[in-house]
Structure formats: structure tokens, C-alpha cells
Design an enzyme around this catalytic site. Structure first.
Site, PDB file in Angstrom:
ATOM      1  N   GLY A  46       3.692   4.403  -4.909  1.00 48.17           N
ATOM      2  CA  GLY A  46       3.564   5.659  -5.384  1.00 48.17           C
ATOM      3  C   GLY A  46       2.593   5.569  -7.005  1.00 48.17           C
ATOM      4  CG  LEU A  90       1.222   0.104  -9.219  1.00 46.57           C
ATOM      5  CD1 LEU A  90       0.464   1.152  -8.798  1.00 46.57           C
ATOM      6  CD2 LEU A  90       1.198  -1.168  -8.813  1.00 46.57           C
ATOM      7  CG  HIS A 131       9.533   4.298 -10.082  1.00 44.01           C
ATOM      8  ND1 HIS A 131      10.353   3.334 -11.106  1.00 44.01           N
ATOM      9  CD2 HIS A 131       8.524   4.324 -10.805  1.00 44.01           C
ATOM     10  CE1 HIS A 131       9.204   2.618 -11.697  1.00 44.01           C
ATOM     11  NE2 HIS A 131       7.610   3.318 -11.395  1.00 44.01           N
ATOM     12  CD  GLU A 132       5.803   6.460  -9.305  1.00 44.17           C
ATOM     13  OE1 GLU A 132       5.046   6.578  -9.420  1.00 44.17           O
ATOM     14  OE2 GLU A 132       5.757   5.416  -8.559  1.00 44.17           O
ATOM     15  CG  HIS A 135       5.993   6.849 -14.305  1.00 39.01           C
ATOM     16  ND1 HIS A 135       5.537   5.927 -14.748  1.00 39.01           N
ATOM     17  CD2 HIS A 135       6.379   6.363 -13.036  1.00 39.01           C
ATOM     18  CE1 HIS A 135       5.842   5.202 -14.882  1.00 39.01           C
ATOM     19  NE2 HIS A 135       5.695   4.754 -13.414  1.00 39.01           N
TER      20      HIS A 135
HETATM   21 ZN    ZN Z   1       6.673   3.230 -12.391  1.00 40.66          ZN
END
Ligand code: ZN
Length: 163
Positions: A46, A90, A131-132, A135
């Protein structure tokens, strides 16, 4: 194919509340394609736009069933249950953490063709979606982690997927 530069941990752009996408333009489609390239290049599952320095509400996901998902302006419709997930990011290479996430999450979004859709994720997909979307509000998983540590092994442990 274009791989964009990833933004890391202490980059203030990761802390910005991203702005909604207003229009689906050719340059947005190029951005989406670059996000997939960047995500796959780093073996991610992702990627959110701020991770490559774009403060737009846009997420790409490749779930474990081989489906690609583009979520423009995603909104959480409902969250059910709780699970403790092990996550990486990442933008925070070399670390992992354990985070409490909903075990099921329903999200409403627009796809790359401007069509509204809903997606329900359970298990790992619920974790990735949560999670995404975090962000896009400037939240990193380490903010919520009940455990956060450096990955020790250079072999097996590094094979985990990152988001
Ligand atoms: Zn992340």
C-alpha cells in the site's frame, strides 16, 4: 514507469492533513501509475500520496489476492472489532510495530475513473486500509503502536510486507 522519491519518517510532509482530490485529470492518472510503480519497487502492499510528497487524499493498495485498488478521497464508513496487526511502513524502513486496528473496515472512495465504490476489508486488508487512510491525516503507525522496534534479522524478518 516512474518511481518517485519516497519520503521518510521525519519529513514534515508526512504530518500534513491531505486535501481532497477535486478532479481526475491525466496527471492524476499518471500519479496513480507512478504510485503503483513506486510501491512495487519497494515491495509494498500500500502507498499513500504523502509518502511521495503529494498532499492529496489518494491511496493505492495491492491486496493479497492480487487485486489492485485505487482509493481517491477514501472515507471510513464503519469499523468493527479489533485485531493486533504487525506492520511496517515504506516511510519508516527497518522498523516494525504492533498496532490495534479494526478487524473489519468499510471504506467509501472514488476509483480512477471517477466511479464511487465501497470496499470492505477484513484481516490484513482491514489493516492496510486503516494504515493508508491514517497517512492522509498525517498519522503514522508508530504513533499508535503498542510495540515498535527495529528489525533485527537481515534475512527472514525483512521479507514482511510494508505499507
Ligand atoms: Zn505507511
Amino acid at each position: 514507469m516512474a518511481i518517485r522519491r519516497l519520503r521518510y519518517d521525519d519529513d514534515p510532509i508526512l504530518r500534513v492533513k491531505c486535501k481532497p482530490v477535486k478532479e481526475i485529470t491525466p496527471s492524476l492518472k499518471k500519479l496513480i501509475s507512478d504510485m503503483f510503480d513506486t510501491m512495487y519497487d519497494s515491495n509494498g502492499v500500500g502507498l499513500a500520496a504523502p509518502q511521495i510528497g503529494i498532499v492529496k487524499r489518494l491511496v493505492v493498495i495491492d491486496d493479497y489476492d492480487g487485486h489492485k485498488h485505487v482509493l481517491i478521497n477514501p472515507q471510513i464508513v464503519s469499523e468493527v472489532g479489533e485485531q493486533l496487526s504487525t506492520e511496517g511502513c515504506l516511510s519508516i524502513p527497518g522498523y516494525y510495530g504492533k498496532v490495534k486496528r479494526p478487524s473489519e473496515i468499510k471504506v467509501k472512495a472514488i476509483d480512477e475513473n471517477g466511479k464511487q465504490f465501497e470496499i470492505t476489508g477484513t484481516g490484513i486488508l482491514a489493516t492496510i486500509l486503516s494504515h493508508e487512510i491514517d497517512h492522509l491525516d498525517g498519522i503514522l503507525y508508530k504513533d499508535k503502536a503498542v510495540e515498535f522496534a527495529e528489525v533485527k534479522s537481515t534475512e527472514d524478518d525483512l521479507e514482511g510486507d510494508e505499507e
